[in-house]
Design an enzyme around this catalytic site. Structure first.
Site, mmCIF file in Angstrom:
data_model
loop_
_atom_site.group_PDB
_atom_site.id
_atom_site.type_symbol
_atom_site.label_atom_id
_atom_site.label_comp_id
_atom_site.label_asym_id
_atom_site.label_seq_id
_atom_site.Cartn_x
_atom_site.Cartn_y
_atom_site.Cartn_z
ATOM 1 N N ARG A 1 0.830 -1.206 0.000
ATOM 2 C CA ARG A 1 0.000 0.000 0.000
ATOM 3 C C ARG A 1 0.865 1.257 0.000
ATOM 4 N NH1 ARG A 1 -4.568 -1.796 4.492
ATOM 5 N NH2 ARG A 1 -5.412 -3.588 3.309
ATOM 6 N N GLN B 1 -7.838 5.920 14.368
ATOM 7 C CA GLN B 1 -7.118 4.645 14.435
ATOM 8 C C GLN B 1 -6.300 4.491 15.712
ATOM 9 O OE1 GLN B 1 -4.745 4.051 10.883
ATOM 10 N NE2 GLN B 1 -6.389 4.724 9.517
ATOM 11 N N HIS C 1 -0.594 14.547 18.359
ATOM 12 C CA HIS C 1 -1.878 15.153 18.736
ATOM 13 C C HIS C 1 -2.410 14.337 19.895
ATOM 14 C CE1 HIS C 1 -5.600 17.277 18.607
ATOM 15 N NE2 HIS C 1 -6.298 16.340 17.994
#
EC number: 1.1.1.86
Length: 491
Positions: A76, A110, A132
């Site tokens: 990917r 996620q 974050h």
């Protein structure tokens, strides 16, 4: 799990909201040395993941990427980006157990799955890093007590983090240590070394808290940074076309107008942005901004209240469990708006024309920046944090609109920012429609004619602009960023 912020008593909440200290450059004299010789494993290879990793490797750190087995097997995009840049790539099981620092740079939604997967694999005494703090503060993720939890949050998109580093500079950065997870007292040393490895120490670092970063970040992105730009784009385009402006010209004036206007904001704050106007136009922009602040203040306050209470996060997380139904619906609707589908204008618009014909847009920027700053400060967030989450990031977001309109902005920002943007803009557009109906000629699309100006009125307006708290703190903080390149591409 409970929202971490809501488990704190009021004194603790205020202390964490108000944690903000501008760090001296001498505090970074050791650079990234604390992490040299240690293994840093990054989970996620998106914009922040790849670009932070490139900077950290160039700073002498040992960087590798842990990806899911299927991402590797199917080659990917994350696998391709990491391997094409020469990084070692492996599965969680292969890389996490040897890691001294695991940096989680996956999307917010996620984080819980990622953290629950990597925690059992992490060795005793390792560190976990975030850019974050949503997972810690809003989700309330519980981290093993032997693990040190730190944050390094660059106040720019990942591409800018890399470009500024390549220029020998960096981007302003917040760092923090989670007070519940610093068993060896080394959290600040880890965070400082990580920040130095990304180049952030060259542009200014704020020692903050997970709480202050999350609450201010959510407020900024929902209101002035994304929500106000989206609402303003849709309202201004419709107004211009309604009054007979060529849709292609109207689209370009707005698409590139935000970027051109905020480039002045970046270089010299609201003062310089307003100084780009003629005196009659400046007085009109000031008057419009005061009207806008009065109208929008309750909406800004509601967003801040919902962020502080956790109402916003719980609503968004409910949408996560519903396959992002609201988010995807709002995204599709935005793509069908007249602004997004308007034809492109092939002619050139001069730089000053964006100012002269964008008085309302300038008023929207001024009102939105000041309201976001004021609302954050009123809620206990320190001025430096509020500045970075309002005025500082605005030119960077405006630059995304200049590339491919609102579509690009919403692709580049996080899903969390995008969700909050839609909440704000869907409320702001109808709120401002009566105001838009009362605009005068010269407010948008046409220049205000030169004319006589009352000297006392101009003096008072100039003083009001320059004396606002965001201008005072901004002047100090911009002193650390004088080397940052211009980003405007308008033409």
């Amino acid at each position: 799990m409970a929202n971490y912020f809501n488990t704190l008593n009021l004194r603790q909440q205020l202390a964490q909201l108000g944690k903000c200290r501008f760090m001296g450059r001498d505090e970074f004299a050791d650079g990234a040395s604390y992490l040299q010789g240690k293994k840093v494993v990054i989970v996620g290879c998106g914009a922040q993941g790849l670009n932070q990793g490139l900077n950290m490797r160039d700073s002498g750190l040992d960087i590798s990427y842990a990806l899911r087995k299927e991402a590797i097997a199917e080659k990917r995009a994350s696998w391709r980006k990491a391997t094409e840049n020469g990084f070692k790539v492996g599965t969680y099981e292969e890389l996490i157990p040897q890691a001294d620092l695991v940096v989680n740079l996956t999307p917010d939604k996620q984080h819980s799955d990622v953290v629950r997967t990597v925690q059992p694999l992490m060795k005793d005494g390792a560190a976990l890093g975030y850019s974050h703090g949503f997972n810690i503060v809003e989700v309330g993720e519980q981290i093993r007590k032997d693990i040190t939890v730190v944050m390094v949050a660059p106040k720019c998109p990942g591409t800018e983090v890399r470009e500024e580093y390549k220029r020998g500079f960096g981007v302003p950065t917040l760092i923090a240590v989670h007070p519940e997870n610093d068993p060896k007292g080394e959290g600040m040393a880890i965070a400082k070394a990580w920040a130095a490895a990304t180049g952030g120490h060259r542009a200014g670092v704020l020692e903050s808290s997970f709480v202050a970063e999350v609450k201010s970040d959510l407020m900024g992105e929902q209101t002035i940074l994304c929500g106000m730009l989206q609402a303003g784009s849709l309202l201004c385009f419709d107004k211009l076309v309604e009054e007979g402006t060529d849709p292609a010209y109207a689209e370009k004036l707005i698409q590139f107008g935000w970027e051109t206007i905020t480039e002045a904001l970046k270089q010299g704050g609201i003062t310089l942005m307003m100084d780009r106007l003629s005196n009659p136009a400046k007085l009109r922009a000031y008057a419009l901004s005061e009207q806008l602040k009065e109208i929008m203040a309750p909406l800004f306050q509601k967003h801040m209240d919902d962020i502080i209470s956790g109402e916003f996060s719980s609503g968004m997380m409910a949408d996560w469990t519903n396959d992002d139904k609201k988010l995807l619906t709002w995204r599709e609707e935005t793509g069908k708006t007249a602004f997004e589908t308007a034809p492109q204008y092939e002619g050139k618009i001069g730089e000053q024309e964006y100012f002269d014909k964008g008085v309302l847009m300038i008023a929207m920027v001024k009102a939105g920046v000041e309201l976001a700053f004021e609302t954050m400060v009123d809620s206990g967030i320190i001025e430096e944090s509020a500045y970075y989450e309002s005025l500082h990031e605005l030119p960077l977001i405006a630059n995304t609109i200049a590339r491919k309109r609102l579509y690009e902005m919403n692709v580049v920002i996080s899903d969390t920012a995008e969700y909050g943007n839609y909440l704000f803009s869907y409320a702001c557009v109808p709120l401002l429609k009566p105001f838009m109906a009362e605009l005068q000629p010269g407010d948008l699309g046409k220049a205000i004619p030169e004319g006589a100006v009352d000297n006392a009125q101009l003096r008072d307006v100039n003083e009001a602009i320059r004396s606002h708290a965001i201008e005072q703190v901004g002047k100090k903080l911009r002193g650390y960023m004088t080397d940052m390149k211009r980003i405007a591409v308008a033409g």
